[in-house]
Design a protein around this motif. Sequence first.
Motif, PDB file in Angstrom:
ATOM      1  N   VAL A  51       0.839  -1.204   0.000  1.00 27.80           N
ATOM      2  CA  VAL A  51       0.000   0.000   0.000  1.00 27.80           C
ATOM      3  C   VAL A  51       0.872   1.250   0.000  1.00 27.80           C
ATOM      4  N   PHE A  52       1.953   1.231   0.806  1.00 30.95           N
ATOM      5  CA  PHE A  52       2.855   2.382   0.865  1.00 30.95           C
ATOM      6  C   PHE A  52       3.467   2.652  -0.503  1.00 30.95           C
ATOM      7  N   LEU A  53       3.949   1.594  -1.172  1.00 32.29           N
ATOM      8  CA  LEU A  53       4.575   1.747  -2.487  1.00 32.29           C
ATOM      9  C   LEU A  53       3.570   2.178  -3.546  1.00 32.29           C
ATOM     10  N   ASP A  54       2.362   1.606  -3.486  1.00 28.46           N
ATOM     11  CA  ASP A  54       1.332   2.000  -4.456  1.00 28.46           C
ATOM     12  C   ASP A  54       0.934   3.460  -4.275  1.00 28.46           C
ATOM     13  N   ASN A  55       0.839   3.905  -3.006  1.00 30.34           N
ATOM     14  CA  ASN A  55       0.515   5.308  -2.742  1.00 30.34           C
ATOM     15  C   ASN A  55       1.576   6.232  -3.327  1.00 30.34           C
ATOM     16  N   MET A  56       2.833   5.799  -3.232  1.00 32.72           N
ATOM     17  CA  MET A  56       3.938   6.655  -3.651  1.00 32.72           C
ATOM     18  C   MET A  56       4.184   6.584  -5.158  1.00 32.72           C
ATOM     19  N   PHE A  57       4.112   5.364  -5.733  1.00 34.35           N
ATOM     20  CA  PHE A  57       4.571   5.189  -7.109  1.00 34.35           C
ATOM     21  C   PHE A  57       3.529   4.636  -8.076  1.00 34.35           C
ATOM     22  N   GLY A  58       2.567   3.873  -7.587  1.00 30.83           N
ATOM     23  CA  GLY A  58       1.716   3.110  -8.482  1.00 30.83           C
ATOM     24  C   GLY A  58       2.211   1.673  -8.540  1.00 30.83           C
ATOM     25  N   LYS A  59       1.553   0.865  -9.335  1.00 25.20           N
ATOM     26  CA  LYS A  59       1.869  -0.564  -9.373  1.00 25.20           C
ATOM     27  C   LYS A  59       3.037  -0.822 -10.322  1.00 25.20           C
ATOM     28  N   GLY A  60       4.239  -0.694  -9.802  1.00 18.42           N
ATOM     29  CA  GLY A  60       5.454  -0.935 -10.564  1.00 18.42           C
ATOM     30  C   GLY A  60       6.165  -2.176 -10.084  1.00 18.42           C
ATOM     31  N   ILE A  61       7.407  -2.332 -10.499  1.00 19.18           N
ATOM     32  CA  ILE A  61       8.141  -3.556 -10.226  1.00 19.18           C
ATOM     33  C   ILE A  61       8.394  -3.778  -8.731  1.00 19.18           C
ATOM     34  N   LEU A  62       8.406  -2.714  -7.931  1.00 22.67           N
ATOM     35  CA  LEU A  62       8.653  -2.879  -6.499  1.00 22.67           C
ATOM     36  C   LEU A  62       7.484  -3.520  -5.771  1.00 22.67           C
ATOM     37  N   SER A  63       6.261  -3.338  -6.283  1.00 27.42           N
ATOM     38  CA  SER A  63       5.108  -3.817  -5.528  1.00 27.42           C
ATOM     39  C   SER A  63       4.410  -5.023  -6.135  1.00 27.42           C
TER      40      SER A  63
END
Length: 544
Positions: free
Chosen positions: A117-129
């Motif tokens: 959720v933290f990564l999606d809030n910051m970046f969107g659904k990319g390779i990290l999430s």
Amino acid sequence: MASSIIGAIQALRGSDIVAILLFIFVVRLIKNSRTRVHTTKLQGPPSENFFVGLFPAIAGVDEPLKAFEKWAKQYGTVFSFPMGFGRQDVMIWDIKAAAHILARDTFVYQQSNFSRVFLDNMFGKGILSVEHDDHRRHRKALTPAFSNAAIRGYVNTFNDSAEKLKATWDTILDSGAETIEVQQWMNRLALENLGVAGFSHHFGALSSPDTNLKPDIMEVFDSFESPQKSSLISRIFFFLGPIFPALLYLPTQNTLIMRRIKYSMKGIADALLERTKREMMIDSGDEKAGGSDKSIIGLLIKAESSSGGLTLTPDEVLAQNTLFFAGYETTSNTLTWALIELCRHPEVQEKLREELNQLGGDPTWEQITLGLPYLDAVTQEVLRMHMPVDNLLRETQQDDVVPLSKPIHTSTGELVSELVVAKGQAVHIPIGFINNSEEIWGPDVKEFKPERWLDPDTTLTGDAKAIQGHHHIMTFSDGPRFCLGRHFALANFKTSLANLIRRYTFEMPNGKDTVVERHLGILPRPKLAGEKGPSVPLKVRRID
């Protein structure tokens, strides 16, 4: 809509919030009690707060390594860790166990809901999430942008940026200044390298000595506040996030800032994507996007239009772009730490300069990869001691049995050589502590000692050589999530540092014992004691 929700949240009394959270906690407790397999009961530090456990100790302003050292000495290589509301996470710094978990990353072990959720809030659904097949698809599509052939061409870009920085710094020094706040200039250098190599775009971050003139993207990142400085509601929800990830979706002050960063970066990335597509189509002279552009965005556009099931959707391409912007934080952070350590150890700085003076010009790809052993050693030691991310959090998707390199005692005193991990169990791998553990690296672990890397086969301990990450350090993680852009980051870092040390000498403003503190933002950053914000002013002298 967001303001009305915030108003409703702020209208809640403390007792209302506690009642809601306790209800959710009881529901989860009943659900977990029905599982057939239970995680091995472990020893561990007691909770200091029922609501947040010890989470602030690993996410706060104090140095987490100090807390890990204390716990490791008392509880060993695997121990339980209270996260609030009775939840017990597992902390693992056993090398064999960490390798087992990271080798199964993205399928048996995945990002926790909190991290996702933290990564999606910051970046969107990319390779990290993304996970499993989606992660594999993203990684395959991105791989050509980080091949050695692609990075070889980026080195000229890094050298060009260093030349621009030199021109600007020389102007500052010619004006009579004796100190330069290097952290903001490392931000600018890393961003300019990323803009040109990533998007064929010049941000102009190095064009003026006036530090008040900033590219929009830097303004966006600078707006992020650490949880400790945000509103009470934001702090409460952030520290409860690991237990109740859904709280991070609520429009609190910090969440709105993260979304603003995300959409600001998306706007910049979207504009650059469209501009690059148009320019590439003109350059190529045909309808097929791709052309001759060898930047990261150019290769991503090729991936977007490729076949074979590897294609990224437009939203996925944009999510990767925002991550490239975020990548400048890690590179600039590491460059700043390198300059700090070279100020603390002037003999290392001078030895490095002697090696670099043999170049006779700007470093080449061949030189930074094979021809500069002391630069390699300094780079390794900086990465070992000062990794931008110091803890990995994963959640098991199925029951697992984790082998241990050394037996441990459970909470009941039983000696076991493997760990049962139940589905849904949260597991932490403190990679920062693994990189800095005296038990693994020996009594000189806290010394900045590049010489340990000149002949690692004879100088490293057996436990250190057992680490399976990049050259026996965990900074780039390991397994399926092994950092895809590590070679790009290393080329950027080494080329930039080589150019800086060839041209300038650096000293701490109050001598080599100047106190360096920890500043929290998107990532922890160094700051000199007494400075406001992440400021690192150093004495800089030009080498004629």
